[in-house]
Scaffold this motif. Structure first.
Motif, PDB file in Angstrom:
ATOM      1  N   UNK A  60     102.858  45.199  25.151  1.00 42.99           N
ATOM      2  CA  UNK A  60     103.791  45.236  26.246  1.00 42.99           C
ATOM      3  C   UNK A  60     103.531  45.382  27.805  1.00 42.99           C
ATOM      4  N   UNK A  61     102.031  45.663  27.966  1.00 44.99           N
ATOM      5  CA  UNK A  61     101.243  45.432  29.158  1.00 44.99           C
ATOM      6  C   UNK A  61     101.186  44.192  29.746  1.00 44.99           C
ATOM      7  N   UNK A  62     100.729  44.314  30.993  1.00 39.34           N
ATOM      8  CA  UNK A  62     100.244  42.854  31.753  1.00 39.34           C
ATOM      9  C   UNK A  62      99.337  43.266  32.852  1.00 39.34           C
ATOM     10  N   UNK A  86      90.660  42.332  39.407  1.00 35.05           N
ATOM     11  CA  UNK A  86      90.236  43.711  38.427  1.00 35.05           C
ATOM     12  C   UNK A  86      91.179  43.541  37.344  1.00 35.05           C
ATOM     13  N   UNK A  87      92.524  43.355  37.555  1.00 38.92           N
ATOM     14  CA  UNK A  87      93.513  43.614  36.353  1.00 38.92           C
ATOM     15  C   UNK A  87      93.205  42.608  35.398  1.00 38.92           C
ATOM     16  N   UNK A  88      93.165  41.235  35.925  1.00 39.00           N
ATOM     17  CA  UNK A  88      92.932  40.136  34.881  1.00 39.00           C
ATOM     18  C   UNK A  88      91.849  40.151  34.166  1.00 39.00           C
ATOM     19  N   UNK A  89      90.565  40.730  34.943  1.00 37.76           N
ATOM     20  CA  UNK A  89      89.207  40.763  34.303  1.00 37.76           C
ATOM     21  C   UNK A  89      88.916  42.004  33.264  1.00 37.76           C
ATOM     22  N   UNK A  90      90.028  42.974  33.354  1.00 36.11           N
ATOM     23  CA  UNK A  90      89.570  44.090  32.738  1.00 36.11           C
ATOM     24  C   UNK A  90      89.506  44.041  31.249  1.00 36.11           C
ATOM     25  N   UNK A  91      90.374  43.362  30.604  1.00 32.53           N
ATOM     26  CA  UNK A  91      90.368  43.271  29.042  1.00 32.53           C
ATOM     27  C   UNK A  91      88.795  42.790  28.713  1.00 32.53           C
ATOM     28  N   UNK A 112      93.243  49.734  19.635  1.00 33.39           N
ATOM     29  CA  UNK A 112      92.659  50.756  20.567  1.00 33.39           C
ATOM     30  C   UNK A 112      93.796  51.665  20.821  1.00 33.39           C
ATOM     31  N   UNK A 113      93.496  52.865  20.789  1.00 29.86           N
ATOM     32  CA  UNK A 113      94.432  54.128  21.391  1.00 29.86           C
ATOM     33  C   UNK A 113      94.541  54.132  22.883  1.00 29.86           C
ATOM     34  N   UNK A 114      95.597  53.894  23.337  1.00 33.43           N
ATOM     35  CA  UNK A 114      95.562  53.792  24.983  1.00 33.43           C
ATOM     36  C   UNK A 114      96.399  55.017  25.190  1.00 33.43           C
ATOM     37  N   UNK A 115      95.815  55.510  26.434  1.00 34.91           N
ATOM     38  CA  UNK A 115      96.376  56.755  27.087  1.00 34.91           C
ATOM     39  C   UNK A 115      97.192  56.556  28.250  1.00 34.91           C
ATOM     40  N   UNK A 116      98.093  57.421  28.655  1.00 34.58           N
ATOM     41  CA  UNK A 116      99.027  57.319  29.755  1.00 34.58           C
ATOM     42  C   UNK A 116      98.297  58.145  30.877  1.00 34.58           C
ATOM     43  N   UNK A 117      98.037  57.794  32.091  1.00 37.66           N
ATOM     44  CA  UNK A 117      97.685  58.811  33.036  1.00 37.66           C
ATOM     45  C   UNK A 117      98.562  58.443  34.416  1.00 37.66           C
ATOM     46  N   UNK A 118      98.512  59.300  35.190  1.00 37.74           N
ATOM     47  CA  UNK A 118      99.200  59.421  36.566  1.00 37.74           C
ATOM     48  C   UNK A 118      99.332  58.141  37.056  1.00 37.74           C
ATOM     49  N   UNK A 119     100.770  57.735  37.502  1.00 36.88           N
ATOM     50  CA  UNK A 119     100.754  56.601  38.157  1.00 36.88           C
ATOM     51  C   UNK A 119     100.737  55.469  37.598  1.00 36.88           C
ATOM     52  N   UNK A 120     100.520  55.452  36.175  1.00 38.50           N
ATOM     53  CA  UNK A 120     100.350  54.065  35.266  1.00 38.50           C
ATOM     54  C   UNK A 120     101.710  53.962  34.861  1.00 38.50           C
ATOM     55  N   UNK A 121     102.300  52.799  34.960  1.00 39.52           N
ATOM     56  CA  UNK A 121     103.508  52.012  34.194  1.00 39.52           C
ATOM     57  C   UNK A 121     103.501  52.202  32.843  1.00 39.52           C
ATOM     58  N   UNK A 122     102.253  52.197  32.198  1.00 42.30           N
ATOM     59  CA  UNK A 122     102.144  51.852  30.755  1.00 42.30           C
ATOM     60  C   UNK A 122     100.898  52.742  30.343  1.00 42.30           C
TER      61      UNK A 122
END
Length: 499
Positions: A60-62, A86-91, A112-122
């Motif tokens: 659901x992220x991008x 950096x967002x495109x290259x991250x994965x 992968x178990x992904x966590x939510x941190x401050x100011x991230x929308x996903x």
């Protein structure tokens, strides 16, 4: 003086944190030499990173959403092109780390178990064993680099100055390993980390005191946004130096910021409450402490009995201080955590000095702006290390190496403690003209007594930049100029190296 010219066009990498070691691996088959002032794995902030590495990995992220969050957090100063890069290259870089054996947390179905941190929308932060991401990533990198024939590891050597030819090209470093040593190289990469060690209250290793930034500035490199220092809002206030960190992921799991009497306070400061951007939370925590109400992290309901398994690093630090976070509140205070400013680079990691690149926290790529988005630091380190490797791996050798440099000793320990105390008091979470002017005067006095050490040069860049920026933006808050100016402008400075 001992002079060693690196053989076979080797790349000289100064620093053995995530950025430096990842670059070394990616440079294969081009030979490289990695220099560290301490044993590998020590004195590197990367190993202390708890949250993890942010990347748009969920269905659901991008990358577009990640870049947007990065730009929003950066308070008007993020370069949108670099944010998307950096967002495109991250994965892909997360997959690189998986291939190296990094055991990121997974769900039962293997995802992968992904966590939510401050100011991230996903939820997009890949973690290891809850809060052990930095340590485990570094352990795997160190194991990998020790097995590579193209990498030479040199421990116990501290770089002091950049060698510079008459044409201005950087040709290696002047270093110390008990005695002066010249390390001559055709290409030099600074991966020396940040400047948190310049502050009395910090989550960084005290060795991270802006040495790389100081060296580059003294050689005439362009520096950007030096005034922007991020203060982590939830350093654990146990009287330790450096202060142990209570990862933001705790709040992502539902922990709350409260006063001593258990009253939550963040909704009174920001509409996002406990998951507001770090600069807002740090100022709120500082305000509550100043008002005498205290600031604490309440993990009792949200984490509870699972604390030792889910956040072992934080739990161990609490236990060492006699605090049980399953039943007790954790006392917190803001601490210098990450330097958004640094040595200006282009999108390939090149600085304004020929022959010199910079990656990791010592660099200013334009991605962090005035306030780094949580867990983007490890991401930026691997993305730009990969890009520098792409540029240098097959670059022709035979370029000029060597040059001259003035020998600069480190700042003596007693003077450093004076500096650290003044930096926290006068260039901390809340700043004003009187404090900053006093700080600049102290730095000049220390320079007169000890010379323009790398630590003092970097501290001066931070203080002078903060004094010149007569507004509040992101991690830089002026109580005498509390509003943002329009339009948002980055700051750039080049020291006069002829004087």
């Amino acid at each position: 003086m001992d002079t060693q010219r690196l053989k076979d066009g080797s790349v000289l990498i100064i620093g053995a944190g995530l950025a430096g070691l990842f670059l070394a691996l990616k440079l294969a088959p081009r030979p490289c030499v990695v220099v560290s002032p301490a044993p590998f794995g020590q004195a590197a902030s990367s190993a202390w990173a708890q949250g993890g590495l942010a990347a748009a990995l969920a269905p659901e992220d991008s990358a577009q959403s990640h870049a947007k969050d990065t730009i929003t957090a950066g308070a008007g100063l993020v370069d949108p092109i670099v944010a998307m890069l950096i967002a495109k290259d991250g994965p892909a870089r997360v997959r690189d780390l998986l291939d190296l054996g990094v055991a990121f947390d997974r769900h039962e179905d293997g995802s992968l178990a992904l966590s939510l941190e401050a100011a991230h929308s996903h939820a997009r932060v890949a973690r290891v064993a809850g809060d052990l991401a930095g340590r485990e990533i570094m352990a795997n990198l160190i194991k990998a680099v020790r097995a590579c024939d193209h990498i030479t590891l040199v421990e116990g050597v501290a770089a002091r100055a950049l060698l510079q030819t008459e044409t201005g090209r950087i040709g290696g470093v002047l270093a110390m390993n008990g005695k002066p040593i010249r390390l001559e190289a055709e290409e030099t990469v600074l991966a020396t980390g940040g400047s948190g060690g310049l502050f009395r209250v910090t989550t960084n290793p005290v060795e991270a005191a802006g040495q790389g930034l100081g060296m580059a500035a003294r050689a005439g490199a362009l520096v950007a946004d030096a005034e922007f220092v991020q203060f982590h809002p939830t350093a654990m206030d146990f009287g330790r130096d450096p202060a142990p960190l209570a990862t933001e992921a705790l709040r992502g799991e539902g922990a709350q910021l409260v006063n001593l009497d258990g009253t939550p306070f963040m909704t009174g400061y920001h509409y996002l409450g406990d998951l507001a951007p770090r600069d807002s939370v740090a100022r709120a925590v500082a305000s509550e402490i100043a008002a005498g109400r205290g600031a604490y992290l309440d993990c009792r309901a949200a984490i509870g009995a699972g604390f030792p398994d889910h956040f072992p690093t934080v739990f161990a630090a609490c236990a060492a201080a006699g605090v049980d976070p399953r039943t007790d509140l954790i006392p917190i205070a803001p601490a210098a955590h990450y330097h958004m400013g640094g040595i200006v680079t282009d999108v390939w990691g090149k600085t304004t000095l020929d022959g010199l690149s910079a990656i990791g926290e010592c660099a200013s790529t334009g991605v962090h702006g005035a306030n780094r988005l949580a867990s983007n630091s490890l991401l930026e380190a691997v993305v730009f290390a990969h890009r520098v490797a792409e540029r240098l791996r097959d670059a022709p050798s035979g370029r000029q190496a060597g040059g001259d440099a003035a020998s600069i000793a480190p700042l003596p320990a007693d003077a450093l403690q004076v500096l650290r105390t003044e930096m926290t008091a006068k260039a901390g979470v809340v700043r004003d003209a009187a404090g900053l002017t006093s700080l600049v005067g102290t730095i000049q006095d220390l320079k007169a007594q000890n010379g323009p050490t790398n630590e003092l040069v970097t501290a001066d860049l931070i203080a002078e930049g903060a004094l010149a920026r007569q507004e509040s933006r992101g991690g830089h808050y002026r109580s005498d100029f509390p509003k943002e100016l329009d339009p948002a402008k980055r700051s750039f400075v080049t020291l006069d190296v002829t004087s």
